[in-house]
Design an enzyme around this catalytic site. Structure first.
Site, PDB file in Angstrom:
ATOM      1  N   GLN A 261      44.929  44.105  40.782  1.00 41.97           N
ATOM      2  CA  GLN A 261      43.928  43.330  41.522  1.00 41.97           C
ATOM      3  C   GLN A 261      42.670  43.105  40.689  1.00 41.97           C
ATOM      4  OE1 GLN A 261      43.244  45.224  45.310  1.00 41.97           O
ATOM      5  NE2 GLN A 261      45.413  45.194  45.848  1.00 41.97           N
ATOM      6  N   CYS A 262      42.862  42.786  39.438  1.00 37.71           N
ATOM      7  CA  CYS A 262      41.762  42.634  38.490  1.00 37.71           C
ATOM      8  C   CYS A 262      41.689  41.176  38.034  1.00 37.71           C
ATOM      9  CB  CYS A 262      42.032  43.552  37.285  1.00 37.71           C
ATOM     10  SG  CYS A 262      40.816  43.475  35.964  1.00 37.71           S
ATOM     11  N   GLY A 263      40.527  40.746  37.642  1.00 40.01           N
ATOM     12  CA  GLY A 263      40.387  39.404  37.091  1.00 40.01           C
ATOM     13  C   GLY A 263      41.193  39.222  35.812  1.00 40.01           C
TER      14      GLY A 263
ATOM     15  N   THR B  75      44.243  40.613  35.443  1.00 35.42           N
ATOM     16  CA  THR B  75      45.650  40.810  35.777  1.00 35.42           C
ATOM     17  C   THR B  75      46.558  39.744  35.164  1.00 35.42           C
ATOM     18  OG1 THR B  75      45.078  42.041  37.776  1.00 35.42           O
ATOM     19  CG2 THR B  75      47.291  41.092  37.691  1.00 35.42           C
TER      20      THR B  75
END
Length: 190
Positions: A60-62, A64
């Site tokens: 759930q990371c920018g 990803t």
């Protein structure tokens, strides 16, 4: 090398034993084992003789979407001896909240990941997995993961060769050139 750089190097070398770095300096990446995402041991020694790219990941990371580039590297170079190892971690921003099964499903469904993955692992701070503490001792303070998708490149001999920050795309020329220098020109014959 400037005099200042030389003096800093000497000072850091003197401090390493005081910071617990003396025993870590003798280790190889092949001495470490993670728990695989399937719950089985994932010893890095099984990849001895291969080049390894270890990357702490999050779903759930920018950053990803870097999974796509990691899978592309794996597909492009695995026949020549590259192994990509994904290390899911919830250390930065709580961006990997899922269970091992949820992480595995996410990676397979969204990015067709089939490179080896570990179970969720602590990669920073006092509770960091021993591999990450060793890597920090080997490469220095600046080489510690500061966010998701930090990359360590390990040579076939188990020695750390380089590291790449989160901002460095896995398919960047910088990463590809570093990998290619460690791989044979052609795939080994089976």
């Amino acid at each position: 090398m400037t005099v200042q750089t030389h003096l800093r190097t000497i000072a850091l070398a003197a401090l390493l034993p005081l910071m617990g770095g003396a025993s870590a300096l003798a280790a190889s990446a092949h001495d470490f084992t993670f728990q695989g995402i399937d719950g089985q041991p994932l010893p890095l020694s099984q990849f001895a003789g291969k080049t390894i790219l270890v990357v702490n990941t999050a779903s759930q990371c920018g950053f990803t979407p870097q999974y796509k580039g990691l899978e592309a590297l794996w597909q492009r170079y695995r026949d020549r001896g590259l192994v990509v190892v994904g290390v899911p971690s919830d250390d930065f921003g709580g961006q990997e909240p899922g269970s091992a099964a949820q992480i595995k499903d996410f990676c397979e469904v969204n990015y067709s990941i089939d490179f080896p993955m570990t179970d969720k692992t602590v990669v920073s701070g006092d509770g960091a997995h021993p591999f990450y503490r060793w890597a920090a001792d080997e490469l220095g303070f600046l080489a510690k993961p500061r966010w998701n998708f930090h990359k360590y490149l390990i040579g076939p001999d188990g020695k750390l060769q380089s590291w790449f920050s989160t901002m460095t795309d896995p398919e960047s020329e910088k990463v590809r050139e570093a990998i290619e220098t460690l791989l044979p020109a052609t795939a080994p014959k089976s």
